[in-house]
Design a protein around this motif. Structure first.
Motif, PDB file in Angstrom:
ATOM      1  N   PRO A   1      11.767 -54.917  20.437  1.00 59.68           N
ATOM      2  CA  PRO A   1      12.734 -54.951  19.331  1.00 59.68           C
ATOM      3  C   PRO A   1      12.718 -56.222  18.495  1.00 59.68           C
ATOM      4  O   PRO A   1      12.869 -56.149  17.272  1.00 59.68           O
ATOM      5  CB  PRO A   1      14.082 -54.758  20.039  1.00 59.68           C
ATOM      6  CG  PRO A   1      13.834 -55.070  21.481  1.00 59.68           C
ATOM      7  CD  PRO A   1      12.424 -54.698  21.741  1.00 59.68           C
ATOM      8  N   LEU A   2      12.533 -57.396  19.117  1.00 61.49           N
ATOM      9  CA  LEU A   2      12.485 -58.627  18.329  1.00 61.49           C
ATOM     10  C   LEU A   2      11.077 -58.879  17.817  1.00 61.49           C
ATOM     11  O   LEU A   2      10.877 -59.190  16.643  1.00 61.49           O
ATOM     12  CB  LEU A   2      12.956 -59.824  19.155  1.00 61.49           C
ATOM     13  CG  LEU A   2      12.878 -61.183  18.432  1.00 61.49           C
ATOM     14  CD1 LEU A   2      13.750 -61.181  17.181  1.00 61.49           C
ATOM     15  CD2 LEU A   2      13.262 -62.321  19.349  1.00 61.49           C
ATOM     16  N   LEU A   3      10.101 -58.739  18.681  1.00 63.44           N
ATOM     17  CA  LEU A   3       8.716 -59.031  18.310  1.00 63.44           C
ATOM     18  C   LEU A   3       8.288 -58.246  17.077  1.00 63.44           C
ATOM     19  O   LEU A   3       7.702 -58.802  16.147  1.00 63.44           O
ATOM     20  CB  LEU A   3       7.784 -58.710  19.489  1.00 63.44           C
ATOM     21  CG  LEU A   3       6.293 -58.926  19.245  1.00 63.44           C
ATOM     22  CD1 LEU A   3       5.994 -60.395  19.002  1.00 63.44           C
ATOM     23  CD2 LEU A   3       5.470 -58.394  20.413  1.00 63.44           C
TER      24      LEU A   3
ATOM     25  N   ALA B   1      16.876 -70.753  17.370  1.00 61.77           N
ATOM     26  CA  ALA B   1      15.487 -71.018  17.753  1.00 61.77           C
ATOM     27  C   ALA B   1      15.299 -70.803  19.250  1.00 61.77           C
ATOM     28  O   ALA B   1      14.308 -70.203  19.687  1.00 61.77           O
ATOM     29  CB  ALA B   1      15.096 -72.444  17.368  1.00 61.77           C
ATOM     30  N   CYS B   2      16.256 -71.260  20.051  1.00 59.68           N
ATOM     31  CA  CYS B   2      16.203 -71.045  21.507  1.00 59.68           C
ATOM     32  C   CYS B   2      16.247 -69.564  21.848  1.00 59.68           C
ATOM     33  O   CYS B   2      15.464 -69.071  22.667  1.00 59.68           O
ATOM     34  CB  CYS B   2      17.376 -71.746  22.191  1.00 59.68           C
ATOM     35  SG  CYS B   2      17.329 -73.537  22.136  1.00 59.68           S
ATOM     36  N   ILE B   3      17.180 -68.853  21.217  1.00 57.15           N
ATOM     37  CA  ILE B   3      17.358 -67.424  21.511  1.00 57.15           C
ATOM     38  C   ILE B   3      16.112 -66.641  21.137  1.00 57.15           C
ATOM     39  O   ILE B   3      15.697 -65.724  21.845  1.00 57.15           O
ATOM     40  CB  ILE B   3      18.599 -66.881  20.771  1.00 57.15           C
ATOM     41  CG1 ILE B   3      19.868 -67.552  21.300  1.00 57.15           C
ATOM     42  CG2 ILE B   3      18.705 -65.371  20.926  1.00 57.15           C
ATOM     43  CD1 ILE B   3      21.123 -67.219  20.508  1.00 57.15           C
ATOM     44  N   SER B   4      15.504 -67.013  20.018  1.00 57.14           N
ATOM     45  CA  SER B   4      14.289 -66.326  19.591  1.00 57.14           C
ATOM     46  C   SER B   4      13.198 -66.471  20.642  1.00 57.14           C
ATOM     47  O   SER B   4      12.555 -65.493  21.042  1.00 57.14           O
ATOM     48  CB  SER B   4      13.806 -66.897  18.256  1.00 57.14           C
ATOM     49  OG  SER B   4      12.587 -66.307  17.857  1.00 57.14           O
ATOM     50  N   LEU B   5      12.985 -67.686  21.116  1.00 60.34           N
ATOM     51  CA  LEU B   5      11.951 -67.932  22.119  1.00 60.34           C
ATOM     52  C   LEU B   5      12.269 -67.207  23.424  1.00 60.34           C
ATOM     53  O   LEU B   5      11.385 -66.595  24.045  1.00 60.34           O
ATOM     54  CB  LEU B   5      11.817 -69.437  22.370  1.00 60.34           C
ATOM     55  CG  LEU B   5      11.282 -70.265  21.195  1.00 60.34           C
ATOM     56  CD1 LEU B   5      11.464 -71.752  21.465  1.00 60.34           C
ATOM     57  CD2 LEU B   5       9.809 -69.957  20.936  1.00 60.34           C
ATOM     58  N   GLU B   6      13.523 -67.283  23.839  1.00 56.57           N
ATOM     59  CA  GLU B   6      13.910 -66.659  25.106  1.00 56.57           C
ATOM     60  C   GLU B   6      13.781 -65.137  25.036  1.00 56.57           C
ATOM     61  O   GLU B   6      13.263 -64.494  25.958  1.00 56.57           O
ATOM     62  CB  GLU B   6      15.346 -67.029  25.464  1.00 56.57           C
ATOM     63  CG  GLU B   6      15.796 -66.412  26.780  1.00 56.57           C
ATOM     64  CD  GLU B   6      17.302 -66.443  26.946  1.00 56.57           C
ATOM     65  OE1 GLU B   6      17.774 -66.189  28.064  1.00 56.57           O
ATOM     66  OE2 GLU B   6      18.010 -66.700  25.955  1.00 56.57           O
TER      67      GLU B   6
END
Length: 735
Positions: A494-496, A204-209
């Motif tokens: 890439p993540l978004l 969850a942290c990595i996703s937000l960051e």
């Protein structure tokens, strides 16, 4: 023959030979022989007739130099060249001075534009250099002439203009389940699906960051309780497996055991499987607590955006009534209450309690006990804020209490106040969507320009005419920005685009993001309604029913026009009650230079945020709610109601609950509570004194004064700009 000239800022104007003649004349006057009018005219004629139809300023000046060098007055050429260099240096002087202020870490409105950003650090300085040099590029090459003029004349402010060339979007509500179930790739690293609560919280942290580095706004999780709940159960099962291995007994039936809650209990007196079950529950609760503690700690220490800013993050929770979801909620609240590090209040994530009748508000509701805990935590730590799912405009026709995925139909808030819910181009939801960009209108400027009109009806009519003109410009500017954003390639995010934005996973990485981003919103914001009303009627909406009626008419008109824009341009336009931070002073400063100091309007160095009653106005929380509540139904892009309470709220959760009751009674969408909170950085002592300069316990002068700036917390006012500091000093308690 020259017809038009392209100026340095990109504007195209008609050719005027008098400007050439004036420049040559100034150079001649610095020489011993003085001016030669016939030569001046001869050079101007040659350049005008022999030049191309369209020439740049630089090209024309180069031709002047050549003509002077070929003339009998070669000494003038050297003076003209020197004059050009001086003008060039003068144009760059402003940038030079600005850069020096950043280099020298001066505390001013440039370096303190965003209180969440440390511009004193090398990475922060680099970001600020880039920001301040990018904005003029946007003005010169990416804005239309009418938008550029509207900005120059202080009618509008284009937010995050420094990110404009990157084509990035503002914010998104993370559908965390997609990442937790499937994993993701970020950069050169790869994350596998989560199996236990510790891993889930880290992901969850990595996703937000990671997403923060792909976007220019905030990051939010719309239902962290629902998303993390399955990993409470898998962690519990893991504890049963461990006990089974250690004891040699068959405990497989405990893996499917049902119980109402995960509550720690003493094992004394328990035997057999009952003891094993409670031990597994105790261990699971400890692990969940540590995982939530790590999550909060990481969100306050992990830096993104070039390493100079913690993630501008938000989490929503409160409506998962399962034992596992309640465990997540309880331990989030418990660790928030305890604080991070040496007991400091966590600045991020912004935590938001979802208030829902039948679920998380009334005494008979299954999560009422957690709601009361939330009020207790807010009384000490400012968070969570509260979003009202019962507000008429926050309800969804598909929401069902027995739907395990009902969170998809619950509005979630992010950042200072951003709201994304309605959708013309897909499912009505907050999940997997966000704001694309927003622009704010200076209502005060428009009203001041109407003040000379003596008749009030004519004055107000003129105001609405001006407002319509600026609204049209704002809509076109936002559409222009959308057209620029939509050309971005999927692979740039890439993540978004692979996991977060609805529909992004179906796009070709080499294609553009155009097919999916129309589900986002374009925000039309406003600032200074209070000062606007004073300019038009002599009073603000907190002190006059007539002013309140006009205020509602203004914002209703904006809402109506924004709906028209949505149909005309086929976008999700919305009205935003702007969270002005640096902007509150920028608008005012420019208007003061133009109109001077006008009592009640420009006599302070800031404008009142959005539709709020002025911070200096003494009134009760109920009166403030009655005045501000109707604007929430009109501002679908985001809004916030806040109350300043006096004294030490730490042991008074009822004071917080009373404010939430006002939300329920007055159809308010989102609210927060402000109060005094000081903490000694050396020994951890806390109190609520209005002015605490020395710790009474250890006599340290390192005092952390926690404040809310626009919707998020700031542990120190050192990074606040002058306008927001002035506003802070003017705030009064609502009682």
């Amino acid at each position: 023959m020259i017809q038009v000239v392209v100026k340095r800022d990109g504007r195209v104007v008609g050719y005027n030979e008098e400007k050439i003649k004036a420049a040559i004349r100034k150079a001649m006057l610095t020489t011993d022989l003085g001016e030669d009018e016939s030569l001046i005219q001869k050079i101007a004629d040659r350049i005008g007739t022999q030049g191309s139809e369209r020439m740049t300023v630089e090209e024309i000046q180069d031709r002047v130099e050549l003509e002077l060098m070929d003339s009998s007055r070669k000494e003038v050429a050297s003076r003209y060249i020197a004059y050009r260099n001086q003008r060039s240096i003068a144009r760059k002087a402003k940038t030079r001075d600005m850069f020096l202020e950043i280099i020298e870490a001066k505390n001013n409105d440039i370096t303190r534009e965003n209180a969440n950003m440390n511009t004193d650090s090398p990475a922060g300085m680099m970001m600020k250099f880039a920001s301040e040099t990018t904005k003029p590029f946007v003005d010169d090459y990416l804005l239309s002439a009418e938008a550029r003029e509207a900005v120059r004349h202080n009618y509008i402010h284009i937010h995050d203009k420094d990110y404009y060339p990157t084509k990035s979007l503002t914010c998104v509500q993370h559908p965390l389940d997609r990442i937790l179930s499937n994993g993701f790739i970020a950069g050169h690293g790869e994350s596998r699906p989560a199996k236990r609560i510790e891993t889930a919280s880290i992901i969850a942290c990595i996703s937000l960051e990671t997403a923060q580095n792909e976007m220019h706004g905030g990051q939010a999780i719309p239902a962290i309780d629902f998303y993390l709940a399955p990993f409470v159960r898998t962690s519990f099962i893991e504890e049963i497996d461990t006990l089974q291995t250690l004891s040699g007994e068959d405990l497989s039936d405990l893996k499917t055991a049902t119980f109402p809650d995960y509550l720690k209990k003493d094992l004394t007196g328990l035997t057999g499987k009952e003891r094993y079950l409670q031990h597994a529950i105790n261990r699971t609760v400890s692990r969940v607590h540590q995982a939530m503690e790590a999550f909060i700690h990481n969100m306050n220490t992990i830096h993104s955006r070039g390493g100079n800013q913690v993630v501008f993050s938000s989490i929503n929770y409160g409506t998962d009534t399962s034992a596992e979801g309640r465990c997540i909620i309880r331990e989030l609240l418990n660790t928030t209450y305890e604080g991070v590090g040496n007991g400091a209040t966590a600045i991020f994530p912004i935590q938001i309690w979802k208030k829902k009748r039948g679920v998380s508000y009334l005494p008979e509701d299954p999560n009422y006990d957690l709601y009361r805990l939330a009020c207790k935590v807010t009384a000490r730590r400012f968070f969570p804020n509260f979003v009202n799912l019962d507000a008429t405009f926050n309800q969804h026709e598909k929401w069902r209490a027995d739907d395990p995925e009902r969170y998809k139909y619950e509005v979630a808030t992010m950042g200072c106040r951003t709201r994304v819910f309605e959708n013309r181009f897909g499912e009505k939801t907050s999940v997997g969507r966000g704001n694309l960009s927003f622009t704010t209108i200076n209502l005060v400027r428009l009203a001041i320009e109407c003040m000379p009109v003596q008749d009030q009806e004519e004055r107000i009519a003129l105001f609405f005419k001006k407002l319509d003109e600026v609204l049209e410009i704002t809509a076109r500017q936002l559409c222009d920005r959308f057209d620029f954003q939509k050309t971005a390639l999927v692979k740039q995010f890439p993540l978004l685009m692979s996991k977060l934005w609805n529909g992004g996973n179906k796009l070709n990485p080499e294609g553009t993001i155009e097919p999916v981003i129309n589900q986002g919103t374009l925000g039309v914001g406003f600032i200074g309604l209070a000062e606007c009303l004073i300019a038009l009627t002599g009073k603000h909406h907190g002190e006059s029913d007539d002013a309140q009626a006009l205020g509602l008419k203004i914002v209703s008109h904006m809402r109506s026009r924004v709906n028209d824009f949505s149909e005309r341009y086929q976008h999700n336009f919305s009205v935003l009650a702007t969270p002005a931070e640096g902007l509150s002073g920028k608008f005012t400063s420019k208007d003061r230079k133009t109109f001077g100091i006008l009592p009640g309007i420009t006599d302070k160095i800031y404008y009142t945020n959005s539709n709020h009653v002025p911070v200096y106005y003494h009134c009760s929380p109920r009166h403030k709610a009655e005045v501000e509540a109707p604007y929430h139904a009109l501002t679908g892009g985001g809004h916030i109601f806040y109350v300043e309470i006096d004294g030490d709220a730490t042991h008074n959760p009822d004071a917080i609950a009373a404010i939430v009751d006002l939300m329920d009674q007055h159809n308010i969408g989102y609210c927060s509570v402000n109060h005094n909170r000081n903490r000694c950085m050396d020994c951890g002592y806390e109190d609520a004194s209005a002015e605490l300069h020395e710790c009474p316990r250890c006599h340290s002068k390192a005092i952390d004064r926690l404040q809310r700036i626009t919707g998020y917390l700031v542990g120190t006012t050192d990074r606040w700009n002058n306008a927001k500091l002035a506003e802070l000093n003017d705030r009064v308690v609502h009682e």
